[in-house]
Design an enzyme around this catalytic site. Structure first.
Site, PDB file in Angstrom:
ATOM      1  N   ASP A   1       0.851  -1.197   0.000  1.00 56.61           N
ATOM      2  CA  ASP A   1       0.000   0.000   0.000  1.00 56.61           C
ATOM      3  C   ASP A   1       0.882   1.242   0.000  1.00 56.61           C
ATOM      4  O   ASP A   1       2.011   1.218   0.487  1.00 56.61           O
ATOM      5  CB  ASP A   1      -0.917   0.024   1.230  1.00 56.61           C
ATOM      6  CG  ASP A   1      -1.813  -1.202   1.309  1.00 56.61           C
ATOM      7  OD1 ASP A   1      -2.613  -1.389   0.382  1.00 56.61           O
ATOM      8  OD2 ASP A   1      -1.707  -1.946   2.290  1.00 56.61           O
TER       9      ASP A   1
ATOM     10  N   ASP B  37       0.766   5.258   1.219  1.00 59.70           N
ATOM     11  CA  ASP B  37       0.113   6.350   1.921  1.00 59.70           C
ATOM     12  C   ASP B  37       0.820   7.655   1.569  1.00 59.70           C
ATOM     13  O   ASP B  37       2.044   7.686   1.391  1.00 59.70           O
ATOM     14  CB  ASP B  37       0.159   6.136   3.436  1.00 59.70           C
ATOM     15  CG  ASP B  37      -0.641   4.918   3.864  1.00 59.70           C
ATOM     16  OD1 ASP B  37      -1.525   4.491   3.100  1.00 59.70           O
ATOM     17  OD2 ASP B  37      -0.391   4.393   4.964  1.00 59.70           O
TER      18      ASP B  37
ATOM     19  N   ASP C 187       4.522   6.212  14.963  1.00 60.42           N
ATOM     20  CA  ASP C 187       4.858   5.278  16.031  1.00 60.42           C
ATOM     21  C   ASP C 187       6.337   4.929  16.129  1.00 60.42           C
ATOM     22  O   ASP C 187       6.953   5.094  17.184  1.00 60.42           O
ATOM     23  CB  ASP C 187       4.009   4.000  15.920  1.00 60.42           C
ATOM     24  CG  ASP C 187       3.953   3.450  14.508  1.00 60.42           C
ATOM     25  OD1 ASP C 187       4.767   3.874  13.650  1.00 60.42           O
ATOM     26  OD2 ASP C 187       3.098   2.580  14.242  1.00 60.42           O
TER      27      ASP C 187
END
Length: 464
Positions: free
Chosen positions: A72, A74, A149
């Protein structure tokens, strides 16, 4: 320059200004532009031409640096969700806790997020345990990097200049294969306890070492996951199981003390020889499919993980004189009710699990029309694969799995031969018996069922 050299000799890590990134050129980071999605490049280019900053961000940059084509892509930008939406024909603003924009190009979905401000500084609402409930306050890029994170997920790639912006030493940690949380670990886990599950997933998937300070609070803070909405926990567990390294992830879950409440009795299952072998075979098969780019059924995965809980309860109900089929349904109800509270299993997935479990006793019926009817079941292939796992793990005799494998692949004549052989008890006299005279008894009706089944097979109900 001299100070930097002395600090390097002494092993002291340079203090970096978190507002200023280290910028790496193409020769330094080595990213292959061919691994980029053309649509991701198109989105960043469109935003930049409209006067905004725009970068590929997060896990996609991490994978690109590792030489892996990201699953994916982003995008992070300083444009607001409304500004992003105006630039693309098929763009949709979604989310409440974190508002993002989904931009569609055919079947490819790209997530576009606006740079977010630091959750500590922007007074984002939190629950009594410190978990951030809503965070739609935007901020500068360096704060967006700070609220991500892990260091390896906090880098930004600009396709136009082929440069990587690294705010927290992510490139160093990637090269050292270290997983390090950004900021104070306890505070970051309180903001979002799901990060503890993400640590496990990334460590297992990337085969990285969890930095000691990042790992230390997890066993103590693990109960905070109980405060996370069950749907989010389920999504993270599904990512973990479909990572291509599911068995390693589950072992890491146990090592970190995170499995309690997520998969109850996992310790018991993995410590029983047959149970452990069954789960291991199921997860290895899943990992192989993921790595081969094939689809994986969530229903089959969870049916495999929870089967020995069902089996234990099924045996208990049968020991209490419950009929076998009702006993199996009761056992399935008990296990699914227990898991729904902690994992929020979707109805569709739970239905698939029930179907797979309910088919297992039917595989033992190999006479008359029963095998042909079972072939017509829409979930036959999943149930059949499940049966083969039970045979391979030693739970069932391999002969049953071999019989069904031959029956499934056989033609009409072969299937009829298999059913005839299944009807004859072992060691029975093969000589032709004398024909009965007089009216046909009830016990002889099986021949009619077999003929009917053979005719049905001729019309092609083989499920293929």
């Amino acid at each position: 320059m001299i100070k930097k050299f002395i600090r390097k000799i002494l092993g002291v890590k340079d203090e970096r200004d978190p507002t200023q990134p280290v910028i790496l050129g193409a020769e330094e980071h080595g990213i292959d532009p061919k691994l980029l999605s053309p649509n991701a490049v198109r989105v960043t280019q469109t935003l930049q031409e409209a006067g905004f900053k725009a970068f590929v961000v997060g896990g996609a940059v991490r994978d690109l640096l590792l030489g892996v084509k990201p699953k994916d892509f982003d995008i992070a930008t300083d444009a607001t969700p409304e500004e992003v939406k105006k630039l693309f024909r098929r763009a949709f603003i979604i989310g409440r806790r974190f508002q993002i924009v989904h931009v569609m190009f055919g079947q490819e979905l790209l997530e576009v997020t606006t740079f977010r401000g630091n959750a500590v500084n922007n007074n984002a609402p939190k629950d009594e345990h410190g978990r951030v409930l809503r965070d739609n306050n935007f901020g500068p890029q360096h704060e967006d990097a700070e609220r991500r994170d892990f260091t390896i997920n906090a880098m930004y790639y600009d396709p136009a200049t082929q440069s990587v912006l690294d705010y927290h030493g992510g490139i160093e940690d990637i090269r050292a294969k270290i997983l390090r949380i950004i900021g104070q670990p306890e505070a970051r886990y309180r903001e979002d306890p799901v990060r503890m599950l993400r640590v496990v997933r990334f460590a297992a998937k990337l085969q990285f070492t969890i930095e000691p300070a990042t790992r230390a609070p997890i066993p103590v803070m693990a109960p905070l996951i109980n405060n996370v909405p069950a749907a989010r926990v389920f999504d993270e567990m599904l990512k973990l199981l479909q990572s291509g390294h599911s068995l390693a992830c589950l072992k890491e879950l146990r090592a970190a003390g995170l499995h309690h409440g997520l998969l109850p009795l996992l310790d018991v299952v993995l410590e029983q020889p047959i149970g452990m072998k069954f789960v291991t075979l199921a997860l290895e098969s899943t990992d192989a499919r993921v790595r081969a780019g094939k689809g994986v059924s969530a229903g089959f995965l969870f049916a495999s993980l929870l089967w020995h809980q069902v089996l234990e309860k099924w045996n208990a109900y049968r020991a209490a004189n419950e009929a076998p089929i009702p006993a199996l349904h009761l056992a399935a109800d008990d296990v699914l009710d227990n898991q729904t509270d902690s994992l929020a299993l979707q109805r569709r997935i739970a239905t698939d699990m029930r179907d797979i479990w309910a088919m297992q006793p039917r595989f033992e019926r190999r006479t008359g029309k029963a095998p042909y009817k079972l072939l017509e079941h829409p979930r036959f292939r999943a149930g059949f694969d499940f049966l083969l796992l039970r045979c391979e793990s030693g739970e069932l005799d391999a002969e049953l799995g071999n019989w069904w494998a031959t029956f499934y692949a056989g033609d009409i004549a072969e299937r009829e031969r298999l059913i005839n052989s299944a009807r004859e008890p072992a060691g029975a006299d093969k000589k032709k018996r004398p024909r009965r005279r007089g009216p046909r008894k009830t016990g002889d009706e099986g021949a009619g069922q077999l003929d009917s089944g053979a005719q049905q097979a001729a019309s092609g109900p083989d499920g293929e």
